[in-house]
Design a protein around this motif. Structure first.
Motif: not given
Length: 155
Positions: A37, A104, A108, A40-41, A71
């Protein structure tokens, strides 16, 4: 004086004690999720910052559009869960895992819906020409498919 462990694994909604070794192993799995995470952030923030074409709006609006805020929230919840495994005692070590999983899945899902909405909005406002898919059918009485007549429209 020994410790007496009472496991309530058959009672729905009850948490059970987690040994320190098990807590450390479970924390490792959640750490991998946290790192994913966080990556990706970070990549999304860098992409929002280095856009070749500067679009109107703040970097926060670009991060929200691209999903970086989702994220960031996931990373914070995962971090709290990992810290609970390391710092919590055997009864509360796994107490945030259900909450983390629920958040989560929810975030998402919201991210996917948001990205779809942004894509639909951009498609609706684009000036490109979109043609509909059309199927050519044989005219009654034509026994075979002739490419020349299909191209010229004389089928």
């Amino acid at each position: 004086m020994g410790q007496t462990w009472i496991l309530a694994t058959n009672v729905p909604g009850c948490t059970y004690a987690v040994s320190k070794q098990s807590a450390l192993r479970m924390a490792g799995a959640w750490e991998a999720d946290f790192v994913c995470d966080l990556l990706v952030f970070g990549f999304t923030v860098v992409r929002a910052y280095r856009q070749p074409v500067k679009l109107p709006g703040s970097i926060l609006s670009h991060m929200l559009r691209d999903g970086a805020v989702y994220f960031a929230a996931l990373a914070l919840v995962n971090l709290a869960n990992v810290l609970m495994y390391y710092l919590g005692n055997q009864w509360i070590a796994s107490s945030l895992s259900r909450f983390t999983s629920s958040i989560s899945v929810t975030l998402v899902s919201r991210l996917m819906l948001h990205i779809r909405k942004v894509a639909d909005d951009e498609l609706a406002t684009s000036h490109s020409v979109h043609t509909a898919l059309q199927f050519q059918t044989r005219a009654p009485g034509v026994a075979h498919w002739d490419e020349e007549s299909a191209v010229s429209g004389e089928v």
